[in-house]
Design an enzyme around this catalytic site. Structure first.
Site, PDB file in Angstrom:
ATOM      1  N   GLU A 163       0.588  -1.193  -0.330  1.00  0.00           N
ATOM      2  CA  GLU A 163       0.177  -0.154   0.354  1.00  0.00           C
ATOM      3  C   GLU A 163       0.571   1.492   0.035  1.00  0.00           C
ATOM      4  OE1 GLU A 163      -2.729   0.202   3.374  1.00  0.00           O
ATOM      5  OE2 GLU A 163      -3.834  -1.751   2.104  1.00  0.00           O
ATOM      6  N   GLU A 358      -5.256  -8.707   1.225  1.00  0.00           N
ATOM      7  CA  GLU A 358      -5.464  -7.950   2.073  1.00  0.00           C
ATOM      8  C   GLU A 358      -7.394  -7.994   2.492  1.00  0.00           C
ATOM      9  OE1 GLU A 358      -3.819  -4.788   4.537  1.00  0.00           O
ATOM     10  OE2 GLU A 358      -2.158  -6.099   4.223  1.00  0.00           O
TER      11      GLU A 358
HETATM   12  O1  IFM Z   1      -3.854  -3.093   9.509  1.00  0.00           O
HETATM   13  C1  IFM Z   1      -3.673  -1.896   7.714  1.00  0.00           C
HETATM   14  C2  IFM Z   1      -3.341  -2.561   6.933  1.00  0.00           C
HETATM   15  O2  IFM Z   1      -1.585  -2.439   7.588  1.00  0.00           O
HETATM   16  C3  IFM Z   1      -2.883  -2.447   5.422  1.00  0.00           C
HETATM   17  N1  IFM Z   1      -3.772  -2.676   5.128  1.00  0.00           N
HETATM   18  C4  IFM Z   1      -5.225  -2.007   5.485  1.00  0.00           C
HETATM   19  C5  IFM Z   1      -5.093  -2.729   7.894  1.00  0.00           C
HETATM   20  C6  IFM Z   1      -6.092  -2.147   7.801  1.00  0.00           C
HETATM   21  O3  IFM Z   1      -6.583  -0.777   8.557  1.00  0.00           O
END
Ligand code: IFM
Length: 455
Positions: A163, A358
């Site tokens: 990200e 994710e």
């Molecule tokens: O916790 C975060 C993660 O580090 C990166 N993506 C989103 C998750 C939830 O906010």
């Protein structure tokens, strides 16, 4: 209906969010150590100093993964644990930790999926300009080479950056994440370009250091766009909003990260919207950024509906009153988000297996009087999202993996420990782990390869 054979059923974590032990065994400080120590930056002054103490409990945590039946585990390496100053001397103890983790995972039959950078920029490098400094490209490559030389014989799947939207836009533009800067848009875009260059150079290093079987990708996030109805006009409106909506949601538009990486160009809308703020694109930059990848990773949590307007334009639809939402207000439950993300992304960047790197849900779970942790909302949210992913698969989108965020409750950045994303509950006072109902449910999803999900 099931998922494809050999689907990578996984869960994900990140080093700073779970490891703790920030001053142990030679680890150097990172920007999050510094940021979270500043008053008012993180909810109630929480820090990652201890977090889930995973650094000392990795064995127990791998055993939990085994109980859930995970096929794959996505974790990140802490750059300052391996190179305390970011460059130069390697900290053998830090590298040994990941070496042991990889061996434990393999012994448990769990495939390691390793992320090289999940936001813990070494403080020493930040003081030399960090992502604003184009030297970051070489520093990151050197770090990646150290890790790949050590783990490349056993780690089959790699991700370069997690990200970039967050560590660049939140960290350098909005100041709400480490290092907490509020720079001009032009500076943010320059740092963005450096991050993408670092990604590309890192891919080259991984290809050089790892066996040819290594599978390499990255894990961007994006604002998902979902057609308000099934009409062709709304589908086309959502597709356009998703990729052309530069400026409406800034760096969160997937084309800002993925067009350079997969297509070797920035979207034309970026030049129109950002004009003179666009970064200087040197000769060979886009070739470096667009190294061929092996899978199309996407971190996907929520989305916004889009409707076609009668004049041919598109508009974002406000969430209706009563919209289901997690305990973090940005996390609206948009059950078709994975379906549309997988479909739109694989249309625009064809030929690569889609991996949801994710997806997850934040709540305020606690241990009930009966000793269990009951989290029906997470089960329902995840079931709905996975149903969408399964639908995409049934329609021919090549989906290859899903990583639930997160394996366990952890340090949720500026939100501290108040938002719990885990399949496993962590009591931060005692470090006791308890499988939530969702973990047992997810175990069944994995066991049946998704057949137990509602139709
Ligand atoms: O916790 C975060 C993660 O580090 C990166 N993506 C989103 C998750 C939830 O906010």
């Amino acid at each position: 209906m099931t998922f494809p054979e050999n689907f990578a059923w996984g869960a994900a974590t990140a080093a700073y969010q779970i490891e703790g032990a920030v001053s142990e065994d030679g680890r150097g400080p990172c920007v999050w150590d510094d940021f979270s120590a500043r008053p008012g930056k993180v909810f109630e002054g929480h820090t990652g100093a201890v977090a889930c103490d995973h650094y000392h409990r990795a064995e127990e945590d791998v055993e939990l993964m085994r109980q859930i039946g995970l096929k794959a585990y996505r974790f990140s390496i802490a750059w300052p644990r391996v190179l305390p100053e970011g460059t130069g001397a390697v900290n053998a103890a830090g590298l040994d930790f990941y070496d042991r983790l990889v061996d434990r995972l393999l012994a448990a039959g769990i495939e390691p999926w390793t992320t090289l950078f999940h936001w813990d920029t070494p403080l020493a490098l930040h003081r030399r300009g960090g992502w604003m400094n184009r030297d970051m490209v070489g520093w990151f490559a050197d770090y990646a080479a150290v890790v790949a030389k050590r783990l490349g014989d056993r780690v089959g799947h790699w991700m370069t950056l997690n990200e970039p939207q967050c560590f660049i836009a939140f960290g350098l533009g909005e100041g709400v994440h480490a290092p907490g800067d509020r720079m001009s848009h032009a500076n943010v875009l320059a740092a963005w370009h450096n991050a993408l260059l670092s990604h590309g150079r890192c891919v080259q290093v991984l290809r050089a250091e790892c066996p040819p079987t290594a599978r390499i990708g990255f894990a961007p996030t994006a604002s998902q766009r979902i057609p308000a109805t099934g009409s062709e006009a709304d589908i086309q409106a959502a597709r356009r909003a998703y990729f052309e909506g530069v400026g409406h949601s800034g760096l969160w538009t997937p084309s800002m990260s993925m067009d350079p990486v997969y297509l070797g160009r920035y979207p034309t809308q970026a030049f129109e919207v950002y004009g003179a703020d666009m970064p200087h694109i040197g000769e060979g930059d886009l070739e470096l950024i667009s190294q061929p990848l092996d899978f199309l990773g996407i971190n996907c949590y929520t989305g916004t509906k889009v409707r076609a307007k009668s004049d041919g334009a598109w508009e974002l639809e406000p969430h209706p009153a009563g919209q289901p939402v997690a305990m973090l207000p940005w996390l609206n439950m948009m059950e078709d988000a994975l379906y549309w993300a997988a479909r739109f992304l694989s249309e625009r960047y064809p030929g690569l297996p889609v991996v949801v790197t994710e997806n997850g849900f934040a709540s305020t779970d606690w241990v009930a009087l009966d000793g269990g942790v009951h989290d029906p909302a997470r089960v329902d949210y995840t079931a709905r999202y996975l149903r969408g992913l399964r639908r995409a698969s049934a329609e021919g989108v090549p989906v290859a993996g899903y990583f639930h965020w997160s394996l366990m409750d952890n340090f949720e950045w500026a939100e501290g420990y108040r938002a719990r994303f885990g399949l496993v509950h962590v009591d931060y006072a005692t470090q006791k782990r308890t499988l939530k109902d969702s973990a047992r449910w997810y175990a069944e999803v994995i066991r049946t390869n998704g057949a137990c999900l509602p139709a």
